[in-house]
Design an enzyme around this catalytic site. Structure first.
Site, PDB file in Angstrom:
ATOM      1  N   ASN A  46     -20.006 -21.838  30.240  1.00 38.99           N
ATOM      2  CA  ASN A  46     -20.046 -20.760  31.210  1.00 38.99           C
ATOM      3  C   ASN A  46     -19.011 -19.700  30.832  1.00 38.99           C
ATOM      4  OD1 ASN A  46     -18.227 -22.854  32.059  1.00 38.99           O
ATOM      5  ND2 ASN A  46     -18.182 -22.049  34.144  1.00 38.99           N
ATOM      6  N   GLU A  59     -25.834 -23.466  30.865  1.00 31.99           N
ATOM      7  CA  GLU A  59     -27.217 -23.757  30.504  1.00 31.99           C
ATOM      8  C   GLU A  59     -27.916 -22.508  29.975  1.00 31.99           C
ATOM      9  OE1 GLU A  59     -25.514 -24.521  33.246  1.00 31.99           O
ATOM     10  OE2 GLU A  59     -26.540 -26.053  34.429  1.00 31.99           O
ATOM     11  N   CYS A  90     -27.838 -25.072  38.550  1.00 35.16           N
ATOM     12  CA  CYS A  90     -28.083 -24.173  39.681  1.00 35.16           C
ATOM     13  C   CYS A  90     -29.523 -23.668  39.643  1.00 35.16           C
ATOM     14  CB  CYS A  90     -27.092 -23.002  39.652  1.00 35.16           C
ATOM     15  SG  CYS A  90     -27.432 -21.746  38.395  1.00 35.16           S
TER      16      CYS A  90
END
Length: 134
Positions: A46, A59, A90
């Site tokens: 991230n 991701e 998420c």
């Protein structure tokens, strides 16, 4: 879960990716490793931004990197979070993952003993994607 997927290697790569996360605001370093249909493992972490809406999840970073390298399909993803219990992807990540592997295997791991083992179509039932556009 598919026993032919190198889960130990994906877990190792996801944990390694988290070490490169840029998280000055949340201090929540996430790493992801995807396995492409071509057998390549691609990592992502991230990357936060002061304008928080511009933050990119691990991701999606892995997917975008793999796509830039020519990947067409993802068969598995492993997500690592520095938590006591595993954290699933998420909603935005589920949608992006769906674009490249609607039935991919998903494993979420953490610093604790637990894991989440599922498939993307179970995490995102009734998904909207490229198959809906035909």
């Amino acid at each position: 879960m598919d026993k032919t997927i190198p889960w130990d290697m994906l877990a190792k790569e996801a944990r390694a990716a988290a070490k490169h996360a840029y998280v000055p605001y949340s201090r929540f370093a996430v790493g992801a490793a995807i396995l492409t249909a071509e057998g390549k493992i691609v990592r992502g972490c991230n990357v936060e931004n002061a304008s928080y809406g511009l933050t990119n999840c691990a991701e999606r970073t892995a997917i975008f990197t793999a796509k830039a390298d020519g990947m067409q399909e993802v068969v598995a993803v492993c997500i690592y979070t520095p938590t006591a219990v595993p954290t699933p992807p998420c909603g935005a990540c589920r949608q992006v993952l769906n674009e490249f592997g609607p039935t991919m295997q998903v494993r979420a791991i953490c610093d604790g003993d637990g894991s989440i083992d599922t498939t993307l179509d179970q995490l995102l039932p009734g998904a909207f994607g490229p198959k809906n556009l035909d």
